[in-house]
Motif scaffolding. Structure first.
Motif, PDB file in Angstrom:
ATOM      1  N   GLU A  24     -23.991 -52.622  62.871  1.00  0.00           N
ATOM      2  CA  GLU A  24     -24.416 -51.419  62.150  1.00  0.00           C
ATOM      3  C   GLU A  24     -24.437 -50.177  63.043  1.00  0.00           C
ATOM      4  O   GLU A  24     -24.141 -49.078  62.589  1.00  0.00           O
ATOM      5  CB  GLU A  24     -25.812 -51.625  61.561  1.00  0.00           C
ATOM      6  N   ARG A  25     -24.775 -50.380  64.310  1.00  0.00           N
ATOM      7  CA  ARG A  25     -24.932 -49.235  65.220  1.00  0.00           C
ATOM      8  C   ARG A  25     -23.733 -49.024  66.149  1.00  0.00           C
ATOM      9  O   ARG A  25     -23.756 -48.149  67.000  1.00  0.00           O
ATOM     10  CB  ARG A  25     -26.197 -49.410  66.052  1.00  0.00           C
ATOM     11  N   GLY A  26     -22.721 -49.850  66.007  1.00  0.00           N
ATOM     12  CA  GLY A  26     -21.540 -49.710  66.849  1.00  0.00           C
ATOM     13  C   GLY A  26     -21.782 -50.102  68.299  1.00  0.00           C
ATOM     14  O   GLY A  26     -21.096 -49.610  69.196  1.00  0.00           O
ATOM     15  N   ILE A  27     -22.733 -50.973  68.516  1.00  0.00           N
ATOM     16  CA  ILE A  27     -23.045 -51.430  69.879  1.00  0.00           C
ATOM     17  C   ILE A  27     -22.024 -52.489  70.275  1.00  0.00           C
ATOM     18  O   ILE A  27     -21.785 -53.438  69.538  1.00  0.00           O
ATOM     19  CB  ILE A  27     -24.476 -51.998  69.947  1.00  0.00           C
ATOM     20  N   ARG A  28     -21.410 -52.330  71.426  1.00  0.00           N
ATOM     21  CA  ARG A  28     -20.395 -53.277  71.896  1.00  0.00           C
ATOM     22  C   ARG A  28     -20.821 -54.031  73.147  1.00  0.00           C
ATOM     23  O   ARG A  28     -20.167 -54.975  73.550  1.00  0.00           O
ATOM     24  CB  ARG A  28     -19.079 -52.544  72.173  1.00  0.00           C
ATOM     25  N   ASN A  29     -21.908 -53.609  73.778  1.00  0.00           N
ATOM     26  CA  ASN A  29     -22.410 -54.278  74.980  1.00  0.00           C
ATOM     27  C   ASN A  29     -23.720 -54.976  74.641  1.00  0.00           C
ATOM     28  O   ASN A  29     -24.686 -54.315  74.242  1.00  0.00           O
ATOM     29  CB  ASN A  29     -22.638 -53.266  76.110  1.00  0.00           C
TER      30      ASN A  29
END
Length: 132
Positions: A24-29
């Motif tokens: 949802e938040r575009g977190i990739r790490n």
């Protein structure tokens, strides 16, 4: 997310929540805690994420050993999951303080950093998802 009790029975729900939030938040790490590798295995299918699995230090709970077997470490790395095993940078400081000054809170250094550096507190809260 809060659970009524602690334990590995909460791990899948915590992982699902973390992955949903990352999407949802575009977190990739994503940084996860894993002692035996069981939690890290729940992330194998997410090859689109940069996953770092943090283990217990060598010698905990058994001197000279690590709970994460060499085979599991190899499997995780082969699937693109980075594995970090390191000592807690401030644990020696806290042990020294608690021995010297009876009654000092074990998390004194971490809590002090949390008050002085709000980003420390926020980042620390994001690191731990579940153990095992």
């Amino acid at each position: 997310m809060y659970f009524e009790s602690e334990g590995s029975g909460n791990t899948q729900s915590a992982v699902d929540f973390a992955l949903k939030t990352a999407d949802e938040r575009g977190i990739r790490n994503v940084v996860i805690a894993t002692s035996t590798g069981a939690t890290a295995r729940l992330f194998w299918h997410r090859t689109d994420l940069n996953i770092v699995a943090v283990t217990h230090v060598y010698g905990y709970p058994t001197p000279g050993e690590n709970e994460l077997s060499p085979e599991t470490r190899s499997d995780l790395v082969a699937r693109g999951i980075k594995v970090l095993t390191a000592a807690h940078a401030l644990s020696g400081v806290e042990r020294g303080l608690s021995r010297k000054f009876t009654g000092v809170a074990i998390s004194l250094v971490g809590e002090t950093l949390g008050v002085a550096l709000p980003a420390w507190r926020a980042n620390r809260a994001l690191v731990a998802l579940a153990i095992r």
